[in-house]
Motif scaffolding. Structure first.
Motif, PDB file in Angstrom:
ATOM      1  N   ILE A   1      -0.222   3.705  10.742  1.00 24.24           N
ATOM      2  CA  ILE A   1      -0.596   4.036  12.058  1.00 24.24           C
ATOM      3  C   ILE A   1       0.336   4.152  13.045  1.00 24.24           C
ATOM      4  O   ILE A   1       0.797   5.185  13.920  1.00 24.24           O
ATOM      5  N   ALA A   2       1.113   3.066  13.069  1.00 29.52           N
ATOM      6  CA  ALA A   2       2.200   2.761  14.000  1.00 29.52           C
ATOM      7  C   ALA A   2       3.496   3.607  13.700  1.00 29.52           C
ATOM      8  O   ALA A   2       4.026   4.375  14.703  1.00 29.52           O
TER       9      ALA A   2
ATOM     10  N   PRO B   1       3.157  -2.014   4.582  1.00 26.85           N
ATOM     11  CA  PRO B   1       2.189  -3.013   4.269  1.00 26.85           C
ATOM     12  C   PRO B   1       0.689  -2.787   4.393  1.00 26.85           C
ATOM     13  O   PRO B   1      -0.087  -3.405   3.417  1.00 26.85           O
ATOM     14  N   ASP B   2       0.326  -2.294   5.543  1.00 29.35           N
ATOM     15  CA  ASP B   2      -0.999  -1.871   5.643  1.00 29.35           C
ATOM     16  C   ASP B   2      -1.263  -0.844   6.763  1.00 29.35           C
ATOM     17  O   ASP B   2      -0.167  -0.170   7.044  1.00 29.35           O
ATOM     18  N   LEU B   3      -2.550  -0.375   6.768  1.00 26.04           N
ATOM     19  CA  LEU B   3      -2.753   1.170   7.591  1.00 26.04           C
ATOM     20  C   LEU B   3      -2.377   1.070   9.163  1.00 26.04           C
ATOM     21  O   LEU B   3      -1.933   1.871   9.559  1.00 26.04           O
ATOM     22  N   ASP B   4      -2.422  -0.373   9.714  1.00 28.80           N
ATOM     23  CA  ASP B   4      -1.811  -0.540  11.134  1.00 28.80           C
ATOM     24  C   ASP B   4      -0.628  -0.238  11.148  1.00 28.80           C
ATOM     25  O   ASP B   4      -0.161   0.399  11.916  1.00 28.80           O
TER      26      ASP B   4
ATOM     27  N   PRO C   1      -4.373   6.959   2.106  1.00 28.07           N
ATOM     28  CA  PRO C   1      -3.976   5.832   1.093  1.00 28.07           C
ATOM     29  C   PRO C   1      -3.961   6.618  -0.400  1.00 28.07           C
ATOM     30  O   PRO C   1      -4.647   7.377  -0.571  1.00 28.07           O
TER      31      PRO C   1
ATOM     32  N   TYR D   1       0.894   5.177   0.957  1.00 25.99           N
ATOM     33  CA  TYR D   1       0.183   6.290   1.810  1.00 25.99           C
ATOM     34  C   TYR D   1       0.975   7.558   1.738  1.00 25.99           C
ATOM     35  O   TYR D   1       2.218   7.507   1.775  1.00 25.99           O
TER      36      TYR D   1
ATOM     37  N   MET E   1       0.838  -1.341  -0.050  1.00 23.41           N
ATOM     38  CA  MET E   1      -0.095   0.117   0.145  1.00 23.41           C
ATOM     39  C   MET E   1       0.930   1.343   0.033  1.00 23.41           C
ATOM     40  O   MET E   1       1.862   1.403   0.700  1.00 23.41           O
TER      41      MET E   1
ATOM     42  N   LYS F   1       2.702   7.154  14.721  1.00 28.07           N
ATOM     43  CA  LYS F   1       2.606   7.537  16.366  1.00 28.07           C
ATOM     44  C   LYS F   1       3.884   7.926  16.803  1.00 28.07           C
ATOM     45  O   LYS F   1       4.141   8.198  17.672  1.00 28.07           O
TER      46      LYS F   1
END
Lengths: 422, 120
Positions: free
Chosen positions: B94-95, B88-91, B110, B3, B1, B98
């Motif tokens: 987000i990490a 790889p992904d939204l999680d 995205p 972003y 992905m 932070k």
């Protein structure tokens, strides 16, 4: 796999859908990663079962039958897409899972269902949409029923669910179990998602009571499903206790005419004792005795307040001193005006109406639109003998109240007050 | 992905920061960059001048382009920088977000491949 006793095909199908929908969705998602196709395909499979089972007889493995039928449906659609050379974005799956193919529901890993639950309750989704999506995909509640339960028109709910599914795929919300470090936070959000569904059902905001009871029951079922996957999870244990205690009063909360019956006037024999006992056992369990998160502690203390009522043999024997102490704990965790208002009621019961009224000072600024604050004030003023003040406060509460049943109750109280010889 | 991580903060925040605070900003950005490099890759990034240096171009109702001074939305927080990353992904995104300085508000978006469009 659950073994199912022989039944009428329609009943059996309804039960399989109710109990196995989430597992079927998660299994098909793990295999195909197509959120858009899986739900449609399962819907088609259920429709086919409704037609075929009464004629051909119920298959030996009904869940396997639905899974196979849905899988074939998805494969057909994928073939059609391949011919049209369409490229459709896939759900993101944790990389090490990418190549795993699971043949049938028999060797299903329970993690799949947990992944589905956590994906549906992801904090990047709108909370109301996440609640609805979780009921739809995990519990198999049909979109028309989800709409009915959340009191919105069906097209509105369908659009909300579609939008949430679109965001999951487009934004890359993964179909995966987060790391051990992230999991507690995600389970907290899941608990909030379930409690949002529960309170949308429970709190008398608007709408008919029977529907609210049904939604609250579905929210409890969701927590039970996840607790089955994560036994002893503190936040879910405390939340289930709270929900069960509130839900146990459902049959006593309204009378035969649909009017609200307040806690002191409720027929306690109509409370569901089995649910009360289950909740009390949950509150006593070891997982809640150690240090817990603020959110867990909040659910637990609210459950303990409800437990004080549930264990009092009648309204007069309620240990209001302990209720006040529980509210003090709750306010230390999260100082909300609604908790202050509830504490004021407990103080009034414990130390008299004047003491309760004193606790209401300063709440008007924080709750400028609430009908509950003037309703409580009216009740306490009336008990303290200030009929004039009570009359004005009831009138204000009635003008602010949006719920028919609650307004009827307030109007009845005002009429009783005015009729009483003063 | 892929972003774009959009960073918003109160204008003037950086100018007002002392040496120690600036070092904290640098450390936080480095932590973000290391995290992204381990799990994906950085494509582009930039810090932007404050929004008072922005120029906005929009077309009026009659179709004529109107050029105005300032950003397209006047807010207390303005976009002050961005990272364009592959993760790889939204999680994971987000990490990573932070890790950026706490005074930021961070938006993770995205990117989309516009169908039928090939950039030159």
């Amino acid at each position: 796999m659950t073994s199912l006793p022989p039944h009428d095909p329609a009943d059996l199908l309804a039960r399989v859908v109710r109990e196995e929908w989430g597992r079927l969705v998660s299994l098909l998602l793990a295999r195909f990663r197509r959120l858009d196709l899986v739900e449609d395909a399962l819907g088609d499979a259920v429709e086919a079962a409704a037609r075929r089972w009464p004629q051909d007889g119920v298959p030996d493995n009904p869940v396997g039958w639905l899974h196979t039928t849905a899988r074939r449906r998805i494969l057909d659609r994928l073939r059609g897409e391949a011919m049209a050379q369409r490229k459709v974005p896939l759900l993101v799956v944790a990389s090490e899972e990418g190549g795993v193919v699971r043949a049938d529901p028999g060797d299903l890993v329970e993690d799949d269902l947990l992944r589905l639950v956590l994906m549906c309750s992801h904090p990047a989704l709108d909370p109301a949409a996440a609640s609805a999506l979780t009921l739809r995909l995990v519990l198999g509640v049909g979109t028309p029923d989800v709409a009915r339960l959340f009191l919105v028109p069906e097209p509105t709910m369908a659009a909300r669910i579609t939008r949430a599914k679109k965001k999951i795929v487009a934004a890359g919300i993964p179909f995966s179990v987060p790391s051990a470090a992230e999991l507690p936070e995600r389970l907290d959000v899941l608990a909030q998602t379930a409690y949002l569904a529960f309170t949308a059902g429970y709190a008398p905001g608007s709408g008919p009571d029977a529907v609210r009871t049904e939604l609250a029951g579905e929210a409890i079922r969701l927590v039970r499903v996840v607790l089955g996957l994560r036994p002893g999870e503190p936040v879910l244990t405390a939340l289930l206790a709270l929900m069960l205690l509130q839900h146990s009063r459902r049959d006593a909360r309204v009378d035969a005419t649909g009017a609200i019956v307040l806690l002191p006037d409720q027929d306690r024999s109509r409370w569901h004792r089995d649910e009360v006992h289950e909740a009390l056992a949950l509150l006593d369990s070891a997982v809640l005795t150690g240090p817990v998160t603020v959110q867990t502690a909040g659910y637990a203390v609210q459950a303990r307040i409800a437990a004080e009522h549930a264990t009092a043999p009648d309204a007069r024997s309620t240990r209001w001193d302990r209720v006040v102490a529980h509210y003090d704990t709750l306010l230390a965790l999260a100082p909300t005006p609604s908790a202050q208002l509830a504490r004021a009621v407990a103080v009034a019961e414990s130390d008299g109406p004047r003491a309760g009224l004193a606790q209401l000072d300063g709440l008007d600024d924080q709750l400028p639109h609430s009908h509950r604050l003037p309703a409580v004030r009216a009740e306490l003023l009336s008990r303290a003998g200030d009929d004039e003040g009570a009359h004005a406060a009831y009138a204000l509460a009635i003008s602010r109240c949006a719920n028919d049943a609650e307004r009827a109750l307030l109007t009845a109280r005002l009429e009783a007050l005015d009729a009483a010889p003063g | 992905m892929r972003y774009v991580v959009l960073i918003a903060y109160a204008p003037g925040r950086w100018e007002a920061a002392g040496a120690e605070e600036r070092q904290e900003f640098f450390d936080a950005h480095h932590a973000f960059e290391r995290f992204v490099d381990e799990r994906g890759r950085r494509l582009e990034s930039a810090a932007l001048c404050d929004a008072d240096l922005a120029t906005t171009i929009r077309h009026g109702e009659d179709g004529t382009p109107v050029v105005t001074d300032g950003p397209f939305v006047e807010l207390t927080e303005q976009v002050g920088g961005y990272y364009d990353v592959e993760l790889p992904d939204l999680d994971t995104a987000i990490a990573a977000a932070k890790l950026l300085p706490r005074s930021y508000t961070v938006e993770v978006r995205p990117t989309v491949q516009v169908e039928g469009y090939q950039s030159l």
